[in-house]
Design an enzyme around this catalytic site. Structure first.
Site, short mmCIF file in Angstrom:
data_model
loop_
_atom_site.label_atom_id
_atom_site.label_comp_id
_atom_site.label_asym_id
_atom_site.label_seq_id
_atom_site.Cartn_x
_atom_site.Cartn_y
_atom_site.Cartn_z
CG ASN A 1 29.47 61.89 98.14
OD1 ASN A 1 30.46 61.26 97.60
ND2 ASN A 1 28.98 62.74 97.52
CE1 TYR B 1 36.75 53.18 87.09
CE2 TYR B 1 38.31 52.06 85.59
CZ TYR B 1 37.37 52.17 86.63
OH TYR B 1 37.11 51.03 87.43
CE LYS C 1 39.09 53.06 89.81
NZ LYS C 1 38.67 52.61 91.17
CB ILE D 1 35.09 42.43 87.98
CG1 ILE D 1 36.82 42.51 88.07
CG2 ILE D 1 34.27 41.61 88.96
CD1 ILE D 1 37.10 41.05 88.32
P1 NAI Z 1 29.38 49.13 90.81
O1 NAI Z 1 28.88 50.45 90.15
O2 NAI Z 1 28.60 47.64 90.63
O3 NAI Z 1 29.20 49.47 92.33
C1 NAI Z 1 29.79 50.78 93.15
C2 NAI Z 1 29.25 51.14 94.32
O4 NAI Z 1 29.74 52.29 94.80
C3 NAI Z 1 27.56 51.19 94.02
O5 NAI Z 1 27.10 50.64 95.07
C4 NAI Z 1 27.49 52.79 94.26
O6 NAI Z 1 26.41 53.20 94.75
C5 NAI Z 1 28.73 53.14 95.29
N1 NAI Z 1 29.24 54.43 95.06
C6 NAI Z 1 29.50 55.27 93.90
N2 NAI Z 1 29.80 56.42 94.32
C7 NAI Z 1 29.98 56.42 95.61
C8 NAI Z 1 30.33 57.53 96.47
N3 NAI Z 1 30.61 58.55 96.25
N4 NAI Z 1 30.39 57.27 97.96
C9 NAI Z 1 29.76 55.99 98.34
N5 NAI Z 1 29.72 54.87 97.58
C10 NAI Z 1 29.39 55.13 95.98
O7 NAI Z 1 30.98 48.79 90.59
P2 NAI Z 1 31.85 47.82 90.84
O8 NAI Z 1 31.99 47.06 89.41
O9 NAI Z 1 31.45 46.87 92.08
O10 NAI Z 1 33.35 48.41 91.11
C11 NAI Z 1 33.82 48.44 92.59
C12 NAI Z 1 35.19 49.31 92.39
O11 NAI Z 1 36.15 48.31 91.87
C13 NAI Z 1 35.19 50.26 91.61
O12 NAI Z 1 36.40 51.25 92.23
C14 NAI Z 1 35.65 50.29 90.31
O13 NAI Z 1 36.33 51.27 89.54
C15 NAI Z 1 36.60 49.20 90.63
N6 NAI Z 1 36.82 48.18 89.34
C16 NAI Z 1 35.85 47.37 88.77
C17 NAI Z 1 35.97 46.48 87.60
C18 NAI Z 1 34.95 45.92 86.98
O14 NAI Z 1 35.22 45.44 85.99
N7 NAI Z 1 33.82 45.88 87.48
C19 NAI Z 1 37.16 46.74 87.18
C20 NAI Z 1 38.35 47.25 87.71
C21 NAI Z 1 38.12 47.95 88.92
#
Ligand code: NAI
Length: 248
Positions: A64, A156, A160, A189
């Site tokens: 975590n 959020y 960020k 994304i």
């Molecule tokens: P997602 O929800 O698809 O994947 C996030 C991953 O992080 C998951 O596998 C989850 O289990 C893991 N996770 C969550 N909390 C955790 C913790 N405490 N320790 C370890 N792992 C943990 O999210 P996504 O879309 O892939 O986002 C990835 C990053 O990109 C995030 O930081 C998000 O805020 C950022 N982001 C995403 C955007 C989007 O449009 N999808 C836009 C801008 C930023």
């Protein structure tokens, strides 16, 4: 010679979404991959296998990122297993959206801890190794809403935006030791995180994007490969948007 040949890349929250694409793109570019996520689910174990198929060393760690001591322990294990860490990608992140009027203390604390405190935890744990190596690239996953703000996402956006201040400070603090730090600000994304948005709202978002499409996780991963490689050796302390010109 591939862009990341011989480098060790540590990515948080990589079992799915953007983190997974980063792990796969970095492995394709020749890097050995250490990644973390909350549970060793099917996504987690299948990623380990997929990464190994590129002929690189790959290992997942259940950890975590918001937990300080668990992170310290994990980074110790990664250094024992891989001997070095060249690139740290602080990718793990969550949303708990609500208007401020309805936002609970729990929603605030959780998002700040997972999105911002995790970046402190990981960077602090990794810095000793990078200082010894006298090299390193730290890449922090911010968001366009960390730059612009967004109604209903004050927790959020704050996390960020905080991460951008952290990145710029670390770039100044560790720059003299040849350690770089940059933030990536993705726009809209397509991942699990954005799947929750209703189709109508998704369409409205897409119409506002000059490139007229949502981004793919690979669009972000390509920038990570560049920032992790020596091709970006004079780029530090920057926030780079990957958003199809949504935010200029
Ligand atoms: P997602 O929800 O698809 O994947 C996030 C991953 O992080 C998951 O596998 C989850 O289990 C893991 N996770 C969550 N909390 C955790 C913790 N405490 N320790 C370890 N792992 C943990 O999210 P996504 O879309 O892939 O986002 C990835 C990053 O990109 C995030 O930081 C998000 O805020 C950022 N982001 C995403 C955007 C989007 O449009 N999808 C836009 C801008 C930023």
């Amino acid at each position: 010679m591939k862009l990341l040949d011989g480098k060790v890349v540590l990515i948080t929250g990589a079992a799915r979404g953007i983190g997974r694409a980063i792990a796969l793109s970095c492995a394709q570019a020749g890097a050995n991959i250490a990644f973390t996520d909350m549970n060793a689910d099917d996504n987690f174990t299948s990623l380990e296998k997929e990464l190994a198929s590129f002929g690189v060393k790959a290992k997942g760690y259940v950890s975590n990122a918001a937990d300080f001591s668990s992170t310290e322990k994990t980074v110790e294990e990664v250094v024992a297993d891989f001997e070095r860490i060249d690139v740290l990608v602080n990718n793990a992140g969550i949303t708990r959206d609500a208007l401020l009027m309805r936002m609970s203390e729990e929603q605030w604390d959780l998002v700040i801890n997972v999105n911002l405190k995790s970046v402190y935890n990981l960077t602090k744990a990794v810095q000793r190794t990078m200082l010894k190596q006298r090299s390193g690239s730290i890449i922090n996953m911010s968001s366009v809403v960390g730059v612009s703000g967004n109604a209903g996402q004050s927790n959020y956006s704050a996390s960020k935006a905080g991460l951008i201040g952290f990145t710029k400070s670390i770039a100044q603090e560790l720059g003299p030791r040849n350690i770089r730090a940059n933030a990536i600000a993705p726009g809209f994304i397509e991942t699990e995180m954005t799947k929750a948005i209703p189709e109508e709202a998704r369409q409205a978002w897409t119409e506002k994007i000059p490139l007229r499409r949502a981004g793919q996780a690979e669009d972000v991963a390509n920038l990570v490969v560049f920032l992790g490689s020596d091709m970006s050796s004079y780029i530090s302390g920057q926030v780079i948007n990957v958003c199809g010109a949504m935010l200029t």
